[in-house]
Design a protein around this motif. Structure first.
Motif: not given
Lengths: 123, 386
Positions: B169-170, B195-197, B213-217
Motif C-alpha cells: 500500500g505505497v 502516512g510516512v514519506r 527506498i529512503s525511509v526515516p530510521a
C-alpha cells in the motif's frame, strides 16, 4: 574407533593407525555454501599443522590443516564433483582425506566430542 | 579452517544499523563492513542470491551515505567534481556518476537524483565521510550539504519487487501522482506509506528490476516487516549483494575502482555525459578526455573461469609469462553456476574471448575475457516492450 576434534574445527576419526579427517558441522555453518574443495593426493606426507586441503565457500577461501602428522592414503574424490557434501554431511560423506598416522601420541592433545561441544558453546 | 580471509566477526567499535535488532531476529550473521555491523547472510548466500533473481530480496543498505545538496546552482557547482551532465537532469530522474579527485582519480561512485527541489545523492558507506569532506571543500559555501543521518535505506530487488511494493500500500503523495509501479528504471519520486514519506527510486545494484527506498530510521522496522510479510520477499545479506552485482557486471568501489583508476579504464565512460566530453571543465577532464580519445592503457573487464576454483580479488593475471593485470573482484556466481571475476588488464588483452590465466596459490587457472554483464540485466526501462 574414536573421534577427536581440534580448535580449528576439524574432526578426526581414528581406527588404529588410520584416520579420516573433515571439518565440523560448526565449521561448515560458519563457511556457508561450499563451492570448491581441494584435497591432498595420496602419498603426500603431512606434518601436524601443515596446509592439507583448501575449502572455498561463496564468500571466502579457508585452509584445512593436518590435525596430526601422517601420510595421506586417500583424498575424498567425491568432493571434487560435489563440494556441497561438506555442507550437507560434514561429519560423514563430506570427509576430506584419510591419513596413515605417524605419531598417535599427537592425538593426546585433542578434544573429545564433549570437550569440543563446550569449546564451541564458549565461542 | 581458521583463516577466513575476507571477513572478520564484527568488532565492538562498529556502528549499529537502525535495523540491527531486526537482522538478528531474522537469523542474520553479522560482520564488520564499512564501519557498521552488517548482515552477511541469513539462510545462506547461494539461496539468497537465487531467491532475489526469482522473487524479491530485501537489502538493508542504510550504511550508505544519503546526502542532499540544496541551493541555487547546486547542479552546476557539482559538475566541477563529477563528469555527468547534472544541470540537464530533469526532476524525477537519476544518474550514475563519479566523484573525481583533482587528478581525475575516482573517489567514489554515486547515484544523483534531481528531486525537483534539491539533489539527492547516495554514496558508498565506506567512504561517505571522506566524500562529504571533499564535496564540502569543493562546493561553494552557499550550497548546503546535508547528511541525512536520520534516514535508513532499503533496496527491494527482483522480478516480484514491484508487486510487493504495491501490496503493502505505497501511495502517491497527491491524487494523480505516480505510484511506484509507474516509475521506470532510473526514475524517482516521493511516496507515502502509512502516512510516512518515502523517497523511492527504480534502481539498484543487482541487475534486476527493483527499488531503493529512503525511509526515516524510526519507521524502517515497520516498513521492513510489512515487506517481509509478502510471501515473495526474503531478507538478503551482503554476501548475495556482492555475487548479484558481480553477475550484473557492476563495479564495487574500493575494489574495482579506486583513486588510482580513472573512469575510462574503469569501464565507466558512460558516466561522462556528451556535453561534458565536449566542454570538459571537471576534475581531471584533460586526462580523462585524452584517455577517451586515445583509449586507456588498461581496462576493467569481466572473466569467465574454467573449472570450479573461485578466482578472488588480488590474484595476478598472466598472458604466458608476462603479468598483464590483476583481479579486483571474483567469486562463485550462483546464477551462472561457475566462478566469475573482474579485473584490470593491459588494453591489448581486453578484447572479448582473450584467453588469460590467473595465478592462485602457485597454480594457473584459465580465464576468458567476457563481455559483462554475465547475467542479462532486467531493468524496467522506459520504452522497452514488455
Amino acid at each position: 574407533m574414536s573421534r577427536y576434534f581440534t580448535e580449528d574445527h576439524e574432526w578426526i576419526d581414528v581406527d588404529g593407525n588410520n584416520a579420516a579427517v573433515g571439518i565440523t558441522d560448526y565449521a561448515q555453518e560458519q563457511l556457508g555454501d561450499v563451492v570448491f574443495v581441494e584435497v591432498p593426493e595420496s602419498g603426500k606426507e603431512l606434518g601436524k599443522g601443515d596446509d592439507a586441503a583448501v575449502v572455498e565457500s561463496v564468500k571466502a577461501a579457508s585452509d584445512v590443516y593436518a590435525p596430526v602428522s601422517g601420510t595421506v592414503s586417500e583424498g575424498n574424490a567425491a568432493l571434487t564433483d560435489d563440494p556441497s557434501l561438506v555442507n550437507t554431511d560434514p561429519e560423514g560423506e563430506g570427509w576430506f582425506f584419510k591419513l596413515d598416522l605417524s605419531d598417535t601420541s599427537q592425538l593426546e592433545g585433542l578434544m573429545d566430542e564433549a570437550a569440543y561441544k563446550e569449546f564451541v558453546a564458549n565461542l | 579452517m581458521p583463516d577466513q580471509n575476507d571477513l572478520d566477526t564484527a568488532p565492538m567499535q562498529d556502528q549499529k544499523l537502525p535495523l540491527d535488532a531486526w537482522h538478528r531476529v531474522q537469523g542474520a550473521r553479522m560482520v564488520s563492513f564499512a564501519g557498521y555491523e552488517m548482515p552477511i547472510q541469513y539462510e545462506g548466500i547461494m539461496a539468497e542470491h537465487l531467491w532475489t533473481r526469482d522473487y524479491a530480496g530485501l537489502f538493508d543498505v542504510s550504511h550508505m551515505g544519503q546526502l542532499q545538496l540544496i541551493g541555487e546552482g547546486a547542479a552546476e557547482a557539482l559538475e566541477a567534481i563529477v563528469p555527468g551532465d547534472i544541470s540537464a537532469l530533469k526532476a524525477g530522474k537519476m544518474r550514475y556518476s563519479l566523484l573525481l579527485a583533482e587528478d581525475g582519480g575516482v573517489l567514489d561512485d554515486m547515484m544523483i537524483t534531481n528531486t525537483g527541489h534539491n539533489l539527492y545523492i547516495v554514496v558508498n558507506g565506506a567512504v561517505k565521510h571522506e566524500d562529504i569532506a571533499f564535496m564540502r571543500a569543493h562546493l561553494p559555501d552557499a550550497i548546503d550539504l546535508d547528511h541525512m543521518k536520520e534516514a535508513a535505506l532499503l533496496a527491494l530487488q527482483g522480478p516480484k519487487a514491484a508487486h510487493a511494493l504495491t501490496q503493502i500500500g505505497v501511495e502517491p503523495v497527491q491524487d494523480g501522482w505516480p505510484v511506484p509501479g509507474d516509475l521506470y528504471f532510473m526514475e524517482a519520486g516521493p511516496f507515502l506509506w502509512n502516512g510516512v514519506r518515502l523517497g523511492i527510486s527504480r534502481s539498484g545494484y543487482t541487475g534486476e528490476d527493483g527499488f531503493e527506498i529512503s525511509v526515516p530510521a524510526e519507521h524502517v522496522e515497520a516498513l521492513a516487516n510489512a515487506l517481509l510479510e509478502q510471501p515473495e520477499v526474503k531478507p538478503i545479506g551482503l554476501g548475495a549483494r556482492d555475487s548479484l552485482r558481480m553477475e550484473a557486471g557492476l563495479p564495487l568501489y574500493g575494489h574495482d575502482m579506486d583513486p588510482s583508476t580513472d573512469p575510462v579504464e574503469g569501464n565507466a565512460s558512460f558516466a561522462i555525459s556528451k556535453t561534458r566530453r565536449e566542454e570538459g571543465g571537471f576534475h581531471g577532464s584533460e586526462r580523462i578526455l585524452k584517455a577517451l580519445a586515445d583509449g586507456p592503457a588498461r581496462k576493467l573487464v569481466g572473466f569467465s573461469i574454467d573449472g570450479k576454483l573461485p578466482v578472488r580479488e588480488g590474484a595476478p593475471i598472466f598472458s604466458g609469462d608476462s603479468e598483464v593485470g590483476k583481479v579486483t573482484s571474483g567469486g562463485f556466481a550462483p546464477s551462472v553456476g561457475a566462478p566469475i571475476a573482474m579485473g584490470y588488464v593491459a588494453a591489448e588483452f581486453a578484447a572479448a574471448d582473450t584467453l588469460l590465466e590467473a595465478e592462485l596459490r602457485g597454480r594457473r587457472v584459465s580465464m576468458k575475457v567476457t563481455k559483462m554483464p554475465f547475467i542479462a540485466n532486467k531493468y524496467h526501462r522506459r520504452g522497452k516492450v514488455k
